[in-house]
Design an enzyme around this catalytic site. Structure first.
Site, short mmCIF file in Angstrom:
data_model
loop_
_atom_site.label_atom_id
_atom_site.label_comp_id
_atom_site.label_asym_id
_atom_site.label_seq_id
_atom_site.Cartn_x
_atom_site.Cartn_y
_atom_site.Cartn_z
CG ASP A 51 -1.65 -1.33 1.36
OD1 ASP A 51 -2.72 -1.46 0.77
OD2 ASP A 51 -1.13 -2.25 2.03
CG HIS B 34 -3.09 -5.39 2.92
ND1 HIS B 34 -2.69 -4.59 1.88
CD2 HIS B 34 -3.45 -6.56 2.35
CE1 HIS B 34 -2.79 -5.24 0.75
NE2 HIS B 34 -3.26 -6.44 0.99
P1 NAI Z 1 -1.42 -18.48 -4.39
O1 NAI Z 1 -2.75 -19.10 -4.23
O2 NAI Z 1 -0.79 -18.40 -5.74
O3 NAI Z 1 -0.38 -19.22 -3.46
C1 NAI Z 1 -0.62 -19.50 -2.12
C2 NAI Z 1 0.11 -20.78 -1.78
O4 NAI Z 1 -0.01 -20.96 -0.37
C3 NAI Z 1 -0.48 -22.01 -2.46
O5 NAI Z 1 0.57 -22.69 -3.15
C4 NAI Z 1 -1.04 -22.83 -1.30
O6 NAI Z 1 -0.88 -24.23 -1.50
C5 NAI Z 1 -0.18 -22.34 -0.15
N1 NAI Z 1 -0.78 -22.52 1.18
C6 NAI Z 1 -2.08 -22.40 1.54
N2 NAI Z 1 -2.23 -22.68 2.83
C7 NAI Z 1 -1.02 -22.97 3.32
C8 NAI Z 1 -0.55 -23.36 4.59
N3 NAI Z 1 -1.38 -23.52 5.61
N4 NAI Z 1 0.78 -23.58 4.73
C9 NAI Z 1 1.62 -23.46 3.69
N5 NAI Z 1 1.23 -23.11 2.46
C10 NAI Z 1 -0.09 -22.87 2.28
O7 NAI Z 1 -1.54 -17.03 -3.73
P2 NAI Z 1 -0.56 -15.79 -3.86
O8 NAI Z 1 -0.97 -14.97 -5.02
O9 NAI Z 1 0.84 -16.25 -3.76
O10 NAI Z 1 -0.97 -14.95 -2.56
C11 NAI Z 1 -0.72 -15.44 -1.26
C12 NAI Z 1 -1.44 -14.60 -0.23
O11 NAI Z 1 -0.94 -13.28 -0.21
C13 NAI Z 1 -2.94 -14.47 -0.46
O12 NAI Z 1 -3.59 -14.62 0.80
C14 NAI Z 1 -3.09 -13.06 -0.97
O13 NAI Z 1 -4.37 -12.54 -0.68
C15 NAI Z 1 -2.02 -12.37 -0.16
N6 NAI Z 1 -1.59 -11.05 -0.66
C16 NAI Z 1 -1.27 -10.10 0.27
C17 NAI Z 1 -0.82 -8.85 -0.10
C18 NAI Z 1 -0.48 -7.82 0.93
O14 NAI Z 1 -0.19 -6.69 0.52
N7 NAI Z 1 -0.49 -8.09 2.22
C19 NAI Z 1 -0.69 -8.51 -1.53
C20 NAI Z 1 -1.00 -9.58 -2.43
C21 NAI Z 1 -1.45 -10.81 -1.99
#
Ligand code: NAI
Length: 327
Positions: A161, A189
Site C-alpha cells: 500500500d 491492509h
Molecule cells: P497463491 O494461491 O498463488 O499461493 C498461495 C500458496 O499458499 C499455495 O501454493 C497454497 O498451496 C499455499 N498454502 C495455503 N495454505 C497454506 C498453509 N497452511 N501452509 C503453507 N502453504 C499454504 O496465492 P498468492 O498470489 O501467492 O498470494 C498469497 C497470499 O498473499 C494471499 O492470501 C493473498 O491474498 C495475499 N496477498 C497479500 C498482499 C499484501 O499486501 N499483504 C498482496 C497480495 C497478496
C-alpha cells in the site's frame, strides 16, 4: 564470510512465492554478503508438494552463491525450526460461496498452528512478516498464538500500500518515486487503509502543498490506492504477485538492515500509539535501526485523518472480534 541465516517462506509454490524466493536467494532481501538457507513450506497436498519440488529445481539451477541450503516441508513444526525470518505468504483464499466468517475461521486455523509452531521451534529473535490475507488479522492471530516470543516480532505487510501510494504521488507531481520521504499508511491492509501524504516531502518541499487538492486526495488518490489490488485482478486475471513479493522484500530488508531515518510503513502491534488499542496490528509510520522498528510519534492528526483512521480501525477490530473465540 557470514554464517547463513534461516529464512522460512510459506505458500512457497504459489504466485508470490515464485516472485519472491529467487530475490531472497540472490541477496536482495538481507544483503549481498548474507548467505541464506530457505525453509519452504507448502500444504501436504501432492500437487503443491510437486510444484514446490519444481521451484526448488529452478532455485538450484540459478546457482546462487548466497543460497546455502534449500529445504522442502509440509509441517510448520519442521519448516520453522531455528528460523531467523519467517515470511507467511500462504493463506486460504476466499472460495465460491464462502462467507467472511468462514474465511476468517479457515485462516485462524492456519495462523494459530503457524504461530504455535513459531513459538515452539523458531529462533527467539525471529522476524515474522505476514503477507497472506487478511494480513493484519492473520499476524494478530500468529502473535497471540506465540506467547513466548516478543510481540514486536510479529508484523503485517502494509508496504505494498505504501509503495502504491508513493507511485501515485510521484505520477501526480512529476517527481521520482525514490525522492519521496515521510509518507505513511495507517491501518488495515484493505481498501480502508489510509495513505497519508500530509507530512511527505520531495527535496524538503511539502507534497501536500504541491498537490493542494483535498478533493483529489479524498476522491481519487485514496480510492485508487485502496482499490489497486482489485484493479490488478481485473486487468491481469490474477492478483498482484510480483509487486507483493517486492514489498515483502522491502519490508524485511528495511527491518533487518535499517532505513537510515527514512520513514516506511509496517503493520505492527500497537502499544496504544495514536489512540489505537494495544495489540491491534496496525499500519504505522516507522523508522528502523539495528533490527528494531520505532513508531514515528507526535504527528498531528486532523479531523479528516482521524475519520479515516477510525474507519480502518473499526474494520480491524471487527476482524479481530470475529476470531476471538478461535484463539
Ligand atoms: P497463491 O494461491 O498463488 O499461493 C498461495 C500458496 O499458499 C499455495 O501454493 C497454497 O498451496 C499455499 N498454502 C495455503 N495454505 C497454506 C498453509 N497452511 N501452509 C503453507 N502453504 C499454504 O496465492 P498468492 O498470489 O501467492 O498470494 C498469497 C497470499 O498473499 C494471499 O492470501 C493473498 O491474498 C495475499 N496477498 C497479500 C498482499 C499484501 O499486501 N499483504 C498482496 C497480495 C497478496
Amino acid at each position: 564470510s557470514k554464517k547463513p541465516v534461516r529464512v522460512a517462506v510459506t505458500g512457497a509454490a504459489g504466485q508470490i512465492g515464485y516472485a519472491l524466493l529467487f530475490r531472497i536467494a540472490s541477496g536482495e532481501m538481507l544483503g549481498k554478503d548474507q548467505p541464506v538457507i530457505l525453509q519452504l513450506l507448502e500444504i501436504p497436498d501432492e500437487k503443491a508438494q510437486n510444484a514446490l519440488k519444481g521451484v526448488i529445481m529452478e532455485l538450484e539451477d540459478c546457482a546462487f552463491p548466497l543460497l546455502a541450503g534449500i529445504e522442502a516441508h509440509s509441517d510448520p513444526m519442521t519448516a520453522f525450526k531455528d528460523t531467523d525470518y519467517a515470511l507467511l505468504v500462504g493463506a486460504r483464499p476466499r472460495g465460491p460461496g464462502m462467507e467472511r466468517a468462514d474465511l476468517l475461521a479457515a485462516n485462524a486455523q492456519i495462523f494459530t498452528a503457524q504461530g504455535k509452531a513459531l513459538n515452539a521451534v523458531a529462533s527467539r529473535n525471529v522476524k515474522v512478516l505476514v503477507v497472506g490475507n487478511p494480513a493484519n488479522t492473520n499476524a494478530y492471530i500468529a502473535m497471540k498464538s506465540a506467547p513466548d516470543l516478543p510481540r514486536e516480532n510479529f508484523t503485517a505487510m502494509l508496504r505494498l500500500d505504501h509503495n502504491r501510494a508513493a507511485s501515485q504521488i510521484a505520477a501526480k507531481i512529476g517527481c521520482s518515486v525514490g525522492d519521496i520521504e515521510k509518507l505513511c499508511v495507517w491501518g488495515n491492509h484493505s481498501p480502508t487503509m489510509y495513505a497519508d501524504y500530509r507530512f511527505a516531502t520531495v527535496d524538503g518541499k511539502s507534497v501536500k502543498d504541491a498537490i493542494n487538492d483535498h478533493d483529489w486526495n479524498a476522491n481519487v488518490f485514496l480510492p485508487t490506492v485502496g482499490k489497486r489490488g482489485a484493479a490488478i485482478i481485473a486487468a491481469r486475471g490474477l492478483s498482484s504477485a510480483a509487486s507483493a513479493a517486492n514489498a515483502a522484500i522491502d519490508h524485511m530488508r528495511d527491518w533487518a538492515l535499517g532505513t537510515n531515518g527514512k520513514w516506511v510503513t509496517m503493520g505492527i502491534p500497537s502499544n496504544g500509539e495514536y489512540g489505537i488499542p494495544k495489540d491491534v496490528m496496525f499500519g504505522y509510520p516507522v523508522t528502523t535501526e539495528g533490527g528494531k522498528y520505532k513508531i514515528v510519534e507526535g504527528l498531528p492528526i486532523d479531523a479528516f485523518s482521524q475519520e479515516c483512521i477510525n474507519k480502518t480501525l473499526a474494520e480491524l477490530q471487527g476482524e479481530q472480534d470475529g476470531v476471538k473465540h478461535l484463539l
